[in-house]
Design an enzyme around this catalytic site. Structure first.
Site, mmCIF file in Angstrom:
data_model
loop_
_atom_site.group_PDB
_atom_site.id
_atom_site.type_symbol
_atom_site.label_atom_id
_atom_site.label_comp_id
_atom_site.label_asym_id
_atom_site.label_seq_id
_atom_site.Cartn_x
_atom_site.Cartn_y
_atom_site.Cartn_z
ATOM 1 N N ARG A 196 0.827 -1.223 0.000
ATOM 2 C CA ARG A 196 0.000 0.000 0.000
ATOM 3 C C ARG A 196 0.857 1.268 0.000
ATOM 4 O O ARG A 196 0.582 2.224 -0.724
ATOM 5 C CB ARG A 196 -0.924 -0.015 1.215
ATOM 6 C CG ARG A 196 -1.912 1.129 1.304
ATOM 7 C CD ARG A 196 -3.032 1.019 0.301
ATOM 8 N NE ARG A 196 -2.789 1.800 -0.901
ATOM 9 C CZ ARG A 196 -3.115 1.408 -2.110
ATOM 10 N NH1 ARG A 196 -3.690 0.250 -2.320
ATOM 11 N NH2 ARG A 196 -2.833 2.171 -3.145
ATOM 12 N N LYS A 206 2.266 24.715 -4.647
ATOM 13 C CA LYS A 206 1.020 24.135 -4.118
ATOM 14 C C LYS A 206 1.094 22.606 -4.118
ATOM 15 O O LYS A 206 0.388 21.925 -4.864
ATOM 16 C CB LYS A 206 -0.170 24.633 -4.951
ATOM 17 C CG LYS A 206 -0.321 26.143 -4.878
ATOM 18 C CD LYS A 206 -1.431 26.695 -5.768
ATOM 19 C CE LYS A 206 -1.502 28.212 -5.606
ATOM 20 N NZ LYS A 206 -2.483 28.837 -6.516
ATOM 21 N N LYS A 260 4.536 38.864 -5.153
ATOM 22 C CA LYS A 260 3.121 38.665 -5.452
ATOM 23 C C LYS A 260 2.313 39.879 -5.006
ATOM 24 O O LYS A 260 2.842 40.789 -4.365
ATOM 25 C CB LYS A 260 2.622 37.395 -4.750
ATOM 26 C CG LYS A 260 3.485 36.170 -5.038
ATOM 27 C CD LYS A 260 2.778 34.897 -4.673
ATOM 28 C CE LYS A 260 2.516 34.086 -5.928
ATOM 29 N NZ LYS A 260 1.716 32.867 -5.644
ATOM 30 N N GLU A 281 4.434 39.704 -10.018
ATOM 31 C CA GLU A 281 3.084 39.361 -10.472
ATOM 32 C C GLU A 281 2.336 40.648 -10.815
ATOM 33 O O GLU A 281 2.339 41.593 -10.023
ATOM 34 C CB GLU A 281 2.374 38.629 -9.316
ATOM 35 C CG GLU A 281 0.965 38.195 -9.596
ATOM 36 C CD GLU A 281 0.325 37.531 -8.353
ATOM 37 O OE1 GLU A 281 0.922 36.572 -7.815
ATOM 38 O OE2 GLU A 281 -0.735 37.996 -7.925
ATOM 39 N N ASP A 320 -1.166 37.538 -14.000
ATOM 40 C CA ASP A 320 -2.048 36.771 -13.126
ATOM 41 C C ASP A 320 -3.498 36.903 -13.553
ATOM 42 O O ASP A 320 -4.079 37.998 -13.540
ATOM 43 C CB ASP A 320 -1.891 37.262 -11.683
ATOM 44 C CG ASP A 320 -2.710 36.386 -10.725
ATOM 45 O OD1 ASP A 320 -2.654 35.156 -10.881
ATOM 46 O OD2 ASP A 320 -3.399 36.951 -9.864
#
Lengths: 279, 279, 279, 279, 279, 279
Positions: A98, A133, A165, A195, A216
């Protein structure tokens, strides 16, 4: 390339998590002397990634198992193919099964998705890249799988790339202020990426000397305009809600890079199962 | 319930992975004195899970941040809602942001999917359960999120439940042999579950005294027959390629449990973003 | 069965604890080139447990040592027998000696006690089981040794078995309330065990549907009555102040299980010494 | 004195071991809001040791619990006394209970035994010391408990004391050779202790300049002779099969130290139980 | 002697620190199949220490590399000499290079300095010892290198030697009080050392029965006086601002030991470089 | 900026290393109730770095100590100044002292050296940067101290910057081949730096499009020529045997960056001592 000494820590933790104080099923049914062979079968078309990790889990549990992989990372395996075979103690194989599959199915799933995106932009200049992410603790594997699938890696963490950002711009006051401070204080080895949300911000970023400009969530038309403006003065990255449906359209605007969060934050595990035979 | 002392190890590892030797963007743009407030916004409808983990990441990075959650785990949050707010040092918030979201988006994504399955079987006796097909190292969070979403947990690992699968039966020789050995040697606190593929195997499992019978990849009609046969003598679990499309049909056969691997092996991250304001 | 990758962590910690920055005696007296052979001798009759751990400590310190065990776990070794032999670098043997013996003497001690209990109940239906009263951090070894001695393992921790004790009943309000909540919310794979103090509670537990009923500190006569009442409807476990003197009496009441805390909380180390010869 | 930052690692490992992915009993029966108070009761006379560790386990699980200890380490507590009280969340108390008691009962058990030995030699010049025969990984606690009980600590490990045992002498060729090499190469801060088996070896050890001479398994009469010979030229330690029955006889021979392995290798846990009341 | 299982932890941490998620240079330039050979060259005269550690780093990264050392720890290597050679995968060699050298250059640097001090006191009775002023986490290597260079080790930590410094005396009230308490309560295996600042304190320390007297920052003339006073009744250690310039003068006062903090707190890395050839 | 959650791991390891099972001196002389105050005094002029780490060690040992720092990182402290004060339990202060100083003296030593280099190049355009030649495991602190002293950080590890050294060029075949492969495969966020040995290689590096050119061990005259050639087309870094004696000459050639390995591989600890008073 993955360093095995790093992966071993992840494998050890995953086995601890799954086996804990012992596999009560296997231990009560088998006496440990049974031998067998297991085949990992692709239940649907997939791109292979993580064969070394898959192997390492089995060997971690029992170094006397023998393992042979039939595909290399990055190769396509059609439905029905035997990806790898492992033979030796049945108890060991059943204990490792597994965890080995959990790693391998996730990695092949990521690589398969990355391949779809890479193929969708074929013939354009755009390359598909990943993001931060990733599943907490598994970034090294998630990013490796993207690359095996044909994508490329964006920065690994907050430490190896400057990416300004919207939240940083809000904090700094303006794009210009943010870039100028970064230029002064960030490592000289790093390019500076910023960004932007619209054409005015593209202009400001260019003036401020950004090395890479991330568009963006712009509309296709805007992106085309931005690419035209920036041409040659910075790399251009498209970002935000990229899917297989729209990625080619984005690529055709002429951007250099397209980052796709879903590659790693919304993984569909590849369908692989282990067929065991007692021998 | 999650023990925070266990989650803290995962948070620490995830922050190490992301921040490494330092956040070069934030450190070059901010001087550490800037204050701000951030709101975590649901960008689509979702079920909340992991609010304590989300909070813990911010506090791990900087214990002086102040955090308030607006939803409890298990509650539905419609698109546009502010899930939580955090305020204090902007540098700290920006450093913690991605890791906090990586945990939270995965957990909310799992809970949201679990809720859909739970609602799809509403009114039947069936309950939806998870599997061991979790992200390596994150099982405790993955399973917690399933429960927050309205599913229930199957065994946590190989150590806390006897589940005799096809590969064990192959190793033992027969269902009867496998169950009888398990009965003799497995912990007296554990019920014995066995996987069967057809009605003949159901009969054998019943005779051998299985406590729980897992119907693996059976057709609806067969499942109905199995439920009829087993009635009252064991719990019945359906398993294999369960999706939102077919889960209600499966539930209506009268099975007690339906296990869904996709809940955790193919997670779609919930769409949540952090909106930061300097104050 | 013990997973060696888990035991290695315990061995590493124990060696760190004992050797620290270096064995000042051995290093000042030997130059590292001396060879020798050591025999582990049973100084009194004992049951062997942990031979693999004993071996692993020596090999952890120096993988070039050669080790041969003369007994298998679970076998009786009479006083005077050579349990195992190890040969190679004398320095390595002397560094590993104490830690290897500390593990082995504890494990053989537990197995020897477990064997005495197992023999005391021979011919009855009762089996002797352990508890969670183990040395912190060593549970996996303590429980393994119980099994090697002929006892059986109760649950490993709070996670792999539902055991409702007096304190839980106090918290829940009544036996019935506690069992009914557990039935609803505990894992479907777990049997539900409840602790009772008298015949009235036995009745309540039976009505509430307990799978296992633990008779806590009851008198023999009461136990016999409880067994009669419960007959066939649940497993019966006797618990509380069980010693070699009274265990057979308890077993003859017809209980299924007898749990003995002293097996692991009050271990008498087996008497084993290492005889070293320079060669 | 125990450093809490070291003990916390042991507590964390022990809780991981016991709670694993969660306390299924407590979590299914309680909802987390129940409050209560627990009293730790001495079920037989004992000497307290490890009150800080006992407390730390509860606080590790839940820092909002409130704990008060009624005894100090080293104090005698008669049967029936309440050693400590803890109040707050019932769930937290029930989760911590077993691990807290496992530490505390072992430590009090060691201290109680150490006190018996210390009292048995009262009025003689002998002090009772421990050995390295401790539970792997728990030495720091085992040795602390010996001291709390009134014994003293021998060296902690192979690194903080030179102790030439029979096996080292065998390796070195002779007592004289062993001591002379140790004198040359061992740390100048360490005294040199040597184990001897008879009067001839006592003489050789004296000539070779041993600082401490350990009489291993000698008869009382021989020990008296050895003490007479050594008088003032070295410390004298008696060792080997010391029990409560013979320790005073040994002490009266005039030895300075008596080392007792059983203090830590064959611990009898103190009988302590936790009485919980819902409030 | 260094235990390799301890050093491996340091190596693993150092490689994690340096390689992190991957060597972006090597991975982008080499494809992993290139073979080569590397020679570690002494760029100035040095004393070798840590050859096993140097080797272990390469093998940790890639166990298929082959390594041969041309010098033993403690040997002098003149400028220009090839200290060691490693051959195999060029990628592996390049990944390991910096970490391997960081360990080795520090250790050789310490050994080289220790040798200079040892040679400076040749012919006197004094031996040069180190202190606890080591790089945090690296003490085991720092102290090993001192010994390889020809110095000797003082205590390893606070746990393996009693050393009463000015701050302890201030806390205890007087030298006499401090020594008498230490004599009563410190381990019987430890000698008691006390730091003194002038001749009066030497007298007090002698009367109080110190085993070792450390003369802190005394002038040469005072030291000579102290040595005369103490003669034979205790070991004498000189300490404080010892340099190559003054160490022989100090040694000629007749002290037994001279402790030199700079050996480890102000290390000059040995100049070693790795010359790589593709083969 | 240093993340405290990372530094805490280093502090914990260093305290384990130094205190081990306990501070035998302090524990035998003090009873734990004594209070005092300690002042950290600069014994020579220095630049402060690591005040937070210095503080954190004391608080790690005993969170009830109170600490006040009189200088900020980066400030100069003249000889004789009190850098910081800590008060509370004398035992705790004495236990923490050496480890706290070992960190602080190393960090201040690095900062002080970095400041000297920074001042030596004042008025030129050159900035002084560090290398990866740091103490294994301590890189995060070593590099932080360089920055506090007025230097700047080069890449942190192999993962956050592309630096093609002579060994990579040897492996790739030529500068052009190496740069072109790196351009294709290295992260798009990274600038590409290449090491050259002479003017011909400078030309090749320029043609191949290097972003940063490192002049390795060139003579001043050659460097001037290289700077002239490169002017504006790449950043120029000087490297190799830079000392305080020659650094200004190098800076005056017009290079942008000067990397100095000695800043971290050959640290001279700042002279700081702790003066303790009992109160």
């Amino acid at each position: 390339m993955i360093e095995l000494f790093q992966v071993n820590k992840l494998i050890s933790a995953a086995l601890d998590e799954d086996i804990g104080p012992g596999d009560v099923t296997t231990q009560s049914i088998l006496d440990g002397s049974e031998l067998g062979r297991a085949a990992a079968i692709a239940k649907s078309d997939l791109v292979v990634a993580g064969m070394d990790v898959f192997k390492a889990v089995f060997l971690f549990v029992d170094s006397s198992l023998s393992f042979s992989g039939n595909f290399k990372d990055g190769e396509k395996a059609p439905q029905g193919e035997t990806l790898a075979e492992v033979s030796g103690s049945l108890s060991s194989i059943l204990k490792a099964e597994r965890v080995a599959l959990n790693f391998f199915q996730r990695m092949c799933g990521i690589a398969t998705a990355a391949r779809s995106f890479a193929e969708a932009v074929k013939g354009t200049k755009a390359i598909v890249v990943d993001t931060r992410k990733t599943a907490p603790g598994l970034r090294i594997l998630d990013k490796y799988a993207v690359e095996a699938g044909g994508g490329r890696n964006h920065r690994f963490g907050l430490y190896d790339g400057v990416l300004i950002k919207d939240n940083h711009i809000e904090a700094a006051g303006s794009i210009t202020a943010a870039i100028s401070r970064a230029r002064q204080k960030a490592p000289h080895t790093a390019r500076i990426e910023v960004e932007v949300k619209n054409i005015d911000e593209v202009r400001e970023a260019l003036c401020a000397g950004a090395d890479i400009i991330m568009l963006d969530n712009m509309r296709i038309e805007e992106m085309r305009q931005a690419v035209f403006l920036i041409y040659g003065k910075a790399l251009v990255e498209a970002s935000g809600n990229i899917s297989l449906d729209n990625v080619r359209g984005v690529a055709l605007t002429g951007v250099d890079l397209i980052s796709v969060g879903a590659l790693t934050h919304s993984v569909k595990a590849a369908d692989i199962s282990l067929l065991v035979k007692r021998t």
